[in-house]
Design a protein around this motif. Structure first.
Motif, mmCIF file in Angstrom:
data_model
loop_
_atom_site.group_PDB
_atom_site.id
_atom_site.type_symbol
_atom_site.label_atom_id
_atom_site.label_comp_id
_atom_site.label_asym_id
_atom_site.label_seq_id
_atom_site.Cartn_x
_atom_site.Cartn_y
_atom_site.Cartn_z
ATOM 1 N N ARG A 198 62.532 78.739 21.406
ATOM 2 C CA ARG A 198 63.973 79.370 21.333
ATOM 3 C C ARG A 198 64.424 78.683 21.781
ATOM 4 O O ARG A 198 66.567 78.937 21.798
ATOM 5 C CB ARG A 198 63.388 80.577 20.593
ATOM 6 N N SER A 199 64.758 79.400 23.217
ATOM 7 C CA SER A 199 65.738 79.794 24.231
ATOM 8 C C SER A 199 66.400 78.009 24.398
ATOM 9 O O SER A 199 66.897 77.835 25.128
ATOM 10 C CB SER A 199 65.241 80.051 24.983
ATOM 11 N N GLY A 200 65.591 77.113 24.167
ATOM 12 C CA GLY A 200 65.804 75.676 24.731
ATOM 13 C C GLY A 200 65.164 74.851 25.814
ATOM 14 O O GLY A 200 65.954 74.099 27.145
ATOM 15 N N ARG A 201 64.674 76.133 26.807
ATOM 16 C CA ARG A 201 64.848 75.812 27.990
ATOM 17 C C ARG A 201 62.368 75.376 28.584
ATOM 18 O O ARG A 201 62.286 76.521 28.768
ATOM 19 C CB ARG A 201 65.082 77.058 29.054
ATOM 20 N N LEU A 202 62.587 74.723 27.948
ATOM 21 C CA LEU A 202 60.863 74.114 27.977
ATOM 22 C C LEU A 202 60.670 74.270 29.767
ATOM 23 O O LEU A 202 61.271 72.819 30.137
ATOM 24 C CB LEU A 202 60.973 73.285 27.367
ATOM 25 N N THR A 203 59.486 75.088 30.230
ATOM 26 C CA THR A 203 59.256 74.296 30.958
ATOM 27 C C THR A 203 57.053 73.776 31.103
ATOM 28 O O THR A 203 56.899 74.058 29.978
ATOM 29 C CB THR A 203 59.306 74.819 32.360
ATOM 30 N N TRP A 204 56.886 73.831 31.876
ATOM 31 C CA TRP A 204 55.330 73.421 31.598
ATOM 32 C C TRP A 204 54.315 74.821 32.206
ATOM 33 O O TRP A 204 53.853 74.687 32.608
ATOM 34 C CB TRP A 204 54.919 72.042 32.777
ATOM 35 N N SER A 205 54.529 75.669 31.169
ATOM 36 C CA SER A 205 53.898 76.716 31.108
ATOM 37 C C SER A 205 52.413 76.598 30.423
ATOM 38 O O SER A 205 51.765 75.066 29.805
ATOM 39 C CB SER A 205 54.892 77.830 30.306
ATOM 40 N N PRO A 206 52.049 76.969 31.174
ATOM 41 C CA PRO A 206 50.232 76.953 30.864
ATOM 42 C C PRO A 206 50.185 76.504 29.205
ATOM 43 O O PRO A 206 48.925 75.998 29.053
ATOM 44 C CB PRO A 206 49.304 78.728 30.874
ATOM 45 N N VAL A 207 50.790 77.195 28.317
ATOM 46 C CA VAL A 207 50.337 76.949 26.541
ATOM 47 C C VAL A 207 50.341 75.473 26.041
ATOM 48 O O VAL A 207 49.690 75.380 25.416
ATOM 49 C CB VAL A 207 51.377 78.403 25.495
ATOM 50 N N HIS A 208 51.092 74.671 27.195
ATOM 51 C CA HIS A 208 51.571 73.558 26.323
ATOM 52 C C HIS A 208 50.578 72.788 27.072
ATOM 53 O O HIS A 208 49.806 71.738 25.977
ATOM 54 C CB HIS A 208 52.651 72.791 27.233
ATOM 55 N N LYS A 209 49.484 73.046 27.562
ATOM 56 C CA LYS A 209 48.279 71.950 28.035
ATOM 57 C C LYS A 209 47.103 72.410 27.855
ATOM 58 O O LYS A 209 46.130 72.114 27.767
ATOM 59 C CB LYS A 209 48.365 71.929 29.187
ATOM 60 N N SER A 210 47.094 73.987 26.777
ATOM 61 C CA SER A 210 45.472 74.405 26.721
ATOM 62 C C SER A 210 45.769 74.016 25.022
ATOM 63 O O SER A 210 45.911 74.297 24.286
ATOM 64 C CB SER A 210 46.153 76.127 25.756
ATOM 65 N N GLU A 211 44.548 73.681 25.305
ATOM 66 C CA GLU A 211 43.642 72.875 24.189
ATOM 67 C C GLU A 211 43.559 74.218 22.637
ATOM 68 O O GLU A 211 43.420 74.143 21.960
ATOM 69 C CB GLU A 211 42.277 72.374 24.087
ATOM 70 N N LYS A 212 42.785 75.674 23.550
ATOM 71 C CA LYS A 212 42.821 76.498 22.936
ATOM 72 C C LYS A 212 44.114 76.741 22.031
ATOM 73 O O LYS A 212 44.141 77.418 20.806
ATOM 74 C CB LYS A 212 42.030 77.521 23.428
ATOM 75 N N PHE A 213 45.602 77.162 22.906
ATOM 76 C CA PHE A 213 46.490 77.422 21.547
ATOM 77 C C PHE A 213 46.844 75.969 20.517
ATOM 78 O O PHE A 213 47.280 76.696 20.067
ATOM 79 C CB PHE A 213 47.678 77.036 23.107
ATOM 80 N N TRP A 214 46.820 75.160 21.112
ATOM 81 C CA TRP A 214 46.876 73.933 20.153
ATOM 82 C C TRP A 214 45.863 74.104 18.042
ATOM 83 O O TRP A 214 46.425 74.414 17.558
ATOM 84 C CB TRP A 214 47.099 72.441 20.613
ATOM 85 N N ARG A 215 45.055 74.584 19.037
ATOM 86 C CA ARG A 215 43.497 74.406 17.555
ATOM 87 C C ARG A 215 44.013 75.732 17.138
ATOM 88 O O ARG A 215 44.017 75.580 15.597
ATOM 89 C CB ARG A 215 42.345 74.736 18.304
ATOM 90 N N GLU A 216 44.474 77.202 18.008
ATOM 91 C CA GLU A 216 44.531 78.511 17.164
ATOM 92 C C GLU A 216 45.783 78.621 16.320
ATOM 93 O O GLU A 216 46.258 79.539 15.775
ATOM 94 C CB GLU A 216 43.757 79.633 18.281
ATOM 95 N N ASN A 217 46.826 77.998 17.153
ATOM 96 C CA ASN A 217 48.337 78.034 16.380
ATOM 97 C C ASN A 217 49.570 77.466 15.533
ATOM 98 O O ASN A 217 50.477 77.191 15.097
ATOM 99 C CB ASN A 217 48.953 78.539 17.673
ATOM 100 N N VAL A 218 49.014 75.657 15.646
ATOM 101 C CA VAL A 218 49.459 75.154 15.401
ATOM 102 C C VAL A 218 50.089 75.230 14.170
ATOM 103 O O VAL A 218 50.908 74.293 13.771
ATOM 104 C CB VAL A 218 48.982 73.427 15.450
ATOM 105 N N GLN A 219 49.070 75.356 13.402
ATOM 106 C CA GLN A 219 49.225 76.101 11.521
ATOM 107 C C GLN A 219 50.414 77.082 11.963
ATOM 108 O O GLN A 219 51.836 76.368 10.986
ATOM 109 C CB GLN A 219 48.366 77.009 10.521
ATOM 110 N N LYS A 220 51.147 77.543 12.560
ATOM 111 C CA LYS A 220 52.454 78.787 12.714
ATOM 112 C C LYS A 220 53.456 77.698 13.204
ATOM 113 O O LYS A 220 54.811 77.871 13.187
ATOM 114 C CB LYS A 220 52.161 79.176 13.830
ATOM 115 N N PHE A 221 53.655 76.884 13.506
ATOM 116 C CA PHE A 221 54.672 75.401 13.531
ATOM 117 C C PHE A 221 54.935 75.034 12.419
ATOM 118 O O PHE A 221 56.599 74.652 12.229
ATOM 119 C CB PHE A 221 53.776 74.091 14.206
ATOM 120 N N ASN A 222 54.304 75.445 11.138
ATOM 121 C CA ASN A 222 54.963 74.731 9.900
ATOM 122 C C ASN A 222 56.073 75.984 8.945
ATOM 123 O O ASN A 222 56.543 76.339 8.557
ATOM 124 C CB ASN A 222 53.713 74.594 8.930
#
Length: 321
Positions: A198-222
């Motif tokens: 939301r801030s538009g200030r993307l950085t390589w914070s850990p969540v971007h590279k976390s397989e666990k994050f994407w598996r558990e949260n991808v539905q929330k993108f909708n």
């Protein structure tokens, strides 16, 4: 100025709009600090009166002040502009809008770098006002998360260690530390990610590279009609920052990889075209992550593709391999 702020009501709303428009134009066009200081002082005087604050905001006044902050490193001018923003935050409705108009990131950046006590004090007072005035819990939480995203907690620790001889500053430091610490305790990885996007200030914070994050949260993108996906695509289309472009392209690819209908959603909102345009970007890292994203959008057997790519996960360009 005296006639405009006369509470007798002699001046019409049209007169006020003309005056606000003139002030805004002066802020946008001024390059010399002296002329800008004079204009911002006039705005400060106006915004001391609540009856003029909403009209100022309606005329895109907040965006004008935030943009002006980004153009100056003069601490006196920073102080005057932030003082005007602080005046606005006494209005609860306006304080609520601060979370969506870039106020908190702009002030957070200055707070993390400034050594001037008066600038630090007025920023903390503005942050405290926002958290105090906003009554909607969701918006208040969003504001707190934005402050956390700006590393405000770390800055508060440094400020506290300096022991400024100012009871108001000390009170704000204590209040903000408590509020932001509470928000961190309730912070999920998706909350952190959502606030960052939301801030538009993307950085390589850990969540971007976390397989666990994407598996558990991808539905929330909708949620909220694919809000996060739309923001990522918008960043791909408008940002000039190579890091933001790399991260946004990566995340679009991960969404397509983890959500079964992700490719269709991205295509629906012109995300594929936005990624493909970056294949000819000047920055090699941007080209690299755009290529990976395109492959994720087009290849069904990602596991097979992954074995073919010799990547270290840090975003180095193919040419460097």
């Amino acid at each position: 100025m005296s006639s405009i702020i006369d509470k007798s009501g002699a001046e019409t709303l049209d007169d006020l709009h003309k005056h606000l428009s003139a002030l805004k134009q002066q802020v946008q066009s001024s390059t010399a600090n002296d002329s800008m200081n004079t204009t911002v002082r006039a705005i400060q005087t106006l915004l001391r009166h609540d009856e003029f604050r909403n009209e100022f905001v309606k005329s895109d006044g907040i965006q004008t002040l935030v943009a002006a902050l980004g153009k100056t490193s003069n601490f006196q001018l920073q102080y005057q502009i932030i003082f005007a923003i602080w005046c606005l935050t006494f209005n609860a409705d306006i304080a609520k809008q601060a979370t969506s108009l870039g106020v908190i990131p702009a002030l957070g950046d200055i707070l993390s770098e400034s050594t001037k006590e008066k600038v630090i004090r007025i920023i903390l007072a503005s942050f405290a006002n926002i958290l105090n005035k906003v009554e909607d819990n969701e918006t208040k939480r969003e504001a707190a998360l934005q402050m956390v995203q700006c590393k405000t907690l770390k800055t508060l620790d440094l400020i506290d260690a300096k022991k400024y001889d100012d009871p108001d500053l000390e009170e704000d430091v204590k209040f903000l530390s408590e509020q932001l610490t509470l928000s961190v305790h309730d912070l999920s990885s998706y909350d952190e990610y959502y606030t960052e996007v939301r801030s538009g200030r993307l950085t390589w914070s850990p969540v971007h590279k976390s397989e666990k994050f994407w598996r558990e949260n991808v539905q929330k993108f909708n949620e909220k009609q694919f809000e996060v996906v739309k923001i990522l695509i918008k960043l791909l289309e408008t940002s000039q920052d190579p890091i933001i472009l790399c991260v946004a392209a990566h995340d679009i690819g991960e969404y397509a990889r983890h959500y079964p209908r992700g490719k269709n959603v991205i295509e629906q909102y012109q995300g594929k075209a936005a990624v493909m345009r970056l294949l000819s970007a000047e920055d090699p890292n941007v080209r690299y992550h755009a290529l990976l994203a395109v492959q994720k959008l087009m290849v069904h057997n990602w596991e097979y593709l992954g074995k073919q790519l010799d990547t270290d996960g840090q975003g180095e360009p193919i040419a460097a391999k």
